[in-house]
Design a protein around this motif. Structure first.
Motif, short mmCIF file in Angstrom:
data_model
loop_
_atom_site.label_atom_id
_atom_site.label_comp_id
_atom_site.label_asym_id
_atom_site.label_seq_id
_atom_site.Cartn_x
_atom_site.Cartn_y
_atom_site.Cartn_z
N ALA A 89 0.84 -1.21 0.00
CA ALA A 89 0.00 0.00 0.00
C ALA A 89 0.87 1.26 0.00
CB ALA A 89 -0.92 0.00 1.21
N LEU A 90 2.00 1.22 0.71
CA LEU A 90 2.91 2.36 0.76
C LEU A 90 3.57 2.60 -0.60
CD1 LEU A 90 4.16 4.37 2.83
CD2 LEU A 90 6.02 2.73 3.11
N VAL A 91 4.01 1.51 -1.21
CA VAL A 91 4.65 1.61 -2.53
C VAL A 91 3.66 2.14 -3.57
CG1 VAL A 91 5.73 0.30 -4.39
CG2 VAL A 91 6.32 -0.22 -2.00
N GLU A 92 2.42 1.66 -3.51
CA GLU A 92 1.41 2.12 -4.46
C GLU A 92 1.04 3.58 -4.22
OE1 GLU A 92 0.14 0.49 -7.29
OE2 GLU A 92 1.99 -0.54 -6.72
N TRP A 93 1.05 4.00 -2.95
CA TRP A 93 0.78 5.41 -2.64
C TRP A 93 1.85 6.28 -3.31
CZ3 TRP A 93 2.95 9.78 -0.75
CH2 TRP A 93 2.09 10.81 -0.32
N ILE A 94 3.11 5.87 -3.19
CA ILE A 94 4.21 6.64 -3.79
C ILE A 94 4.11 6.62 -5.31
CG2 ILE A 94 6.72 6.63 -4.14
CD1 ILE A 94 6.94 5.69 -1.20
N ARG A 95 3.76 5.47 -5.88
CA ARG A 95 3.61 5.38 -7.33
C ARG A 95 2.51 6.34 -7.83
NH1 ARG A 95 4.85 0.95 -10.62
NH2 ARG A 95 4.77 -0.49 -8.85
N HIS A 96 1.37 6.36 -7.13
CA HIS A 96 0.26 7.24 -7.50
C HIS A 96 0.64 8.71 -7.29
CE1 HIS A 96 -3.63 9.32 -7.08
NE2 HIS A 96 -4.04 8.43 -7.97
N TRP A 97 1.31 8.98 -6.18
CA TRP A 97 1.74 10.34 -5.85
C TRP A 97 2.67 10.90 -6.93
CZ3 TRP A 97 6.97 11.33 -4.37
CH2 TRP A 97 7.23 12.62 -3.88
N ALA A 98 3.54 10.06 -7.47
CA ALA A 98 4.49 10.50 -8.49
C ALA A 98 3.90 10.53 -9.89
CB ALA A 98 5.72 9.59 -8.48
N SER A 99 2.86 9.73 -10.12
CA SER A 99 2.32 9.58 -11.48
C SER A 99 1.13 10.48 -11.76
CB SER A 99 1.91 8.13 -11.72
OG SER A 99 3.00 7.27 -11.52
N GLN A 100 0.42 10.92 -10.73
CA GLN A 100 -0.83 11.64 -10.95
C GLN A 100 -0.74 13.12 -10.58
OE1 GLN A 100 -3.41 10.04 -12.37
NE2 GLN A 100 -2.15 8.20 -12.45
N ARG A 101 0.44 13.69 -10.72
CA ARG A 101 0.61 15.08 -10.32
C ARG A 101 0.03 16.02 -11.38
NH1 ARG A 101 3.38 15.05 -5.87
NH2 ARG A 101 3.38 17.30 -5.79
N ARG A 102 -0.70 17.04 -10.89
CA ARG A 102 -1.29 18.05 -11.76
C ARG A 102 -1.01 19.43 -11.16
NH1 ARG A 102 -7.40 16.40 -11.89
NH2 ARG A 102 -6.94 16.40 -9.67
#
Length: 200
Positions: A89-102
């Motif tokens: 869950a932590l790794v996926e949070w970081i992946r989403h945080w880095a990939s979905q920036r606007r």
């Protein structure tokens, strides 16, 4: 792009960083991306090295990674964190945080359209500097052949690096500095990164 980030976002990122640091420790030569290791400590390491080798010929090589934060491979850093035991869950949070920036700009009360920033980590985030340090650790770790006549110390400050060398002659030190730079450049190219010509 260096962002002025929301304070509440930084709080959340600090909480994630504390969890990541339970599984990933910064390199011994890394300063600036973890608590209790600041610029003064990095300068002190270099100063003590030069002071200890006062009778030698010494030189400093300073390197600055160009656009390093924009070139991090998010999938690679996610794999890196997973293999060190970080929760899924932590790794996926970081992946989403880095990939979905606007980002959106406000000028004189008018808002621009939304811009998608792609897959990168923002400068200015407490989490970003730590992730970059972990991602680029092998780029900043020169694989030098052993020599009893040459001594070296490495100091990394997020995306900046200093290598101090001390040897018996100017010629020897120059050869070793060239070897260090070529090795780091080769490793950086493997990560789609390079060093700034104006700052190196």
């Amino acid at each position: 792009m260096i962002h002025l980030l929301l304070v509440l976002a930084k709080v959340a990122e600090c909480m994630v960083l504390l969890e990541v640091m339970k599984h990933v420790e910064p390199e011994d030569t890394q300063f600036g991306s973890s608590g209790k290791r600041c610029t003064h400590d990095a300068c002190a390491v270099v100063y003590e090295f030069l002071k200890h080798h006062k009778g030698y010929c010494s030189a400093l090589l300073s390197m600055d990674v160009e656009e390093g934060f924009n070139r991090i491979n998010i999938d690679l850093i996610a794999d890196f964190l997973s293999t060190r035991g970080c929760l899924f869950a932590l790794v996926e949070w970081i992946r989403h945080w880095a990939s979905q920036r606007r980002i959106q700009f406000r000028f004189k009360g008018r808002l621009s359209r939304l811009f998608h920033l792609g897959r990168s980590i923002p400068q200015g985030s407490p989490l970003s500097s730590f992730l970059f340090g972990a991602y680029a650790a092998d780029v900043f770790g020169p694989r030098l052949r052993y020599s009893p006549t040459v001594r070296s110390v490495n100091v990394n400050y997020v995306d900046d690096r200093i290598v101090a060398l001390a040897g018996e002659s100017v010629g020897v030190v120059k050869v070793w500095l060239k070897e260090v730079f070529e090795d780091c450049s080769r490793m950086a190219q493997g990560r789609s990164m390079g060093f700034s010509g104006l700052k190196t």
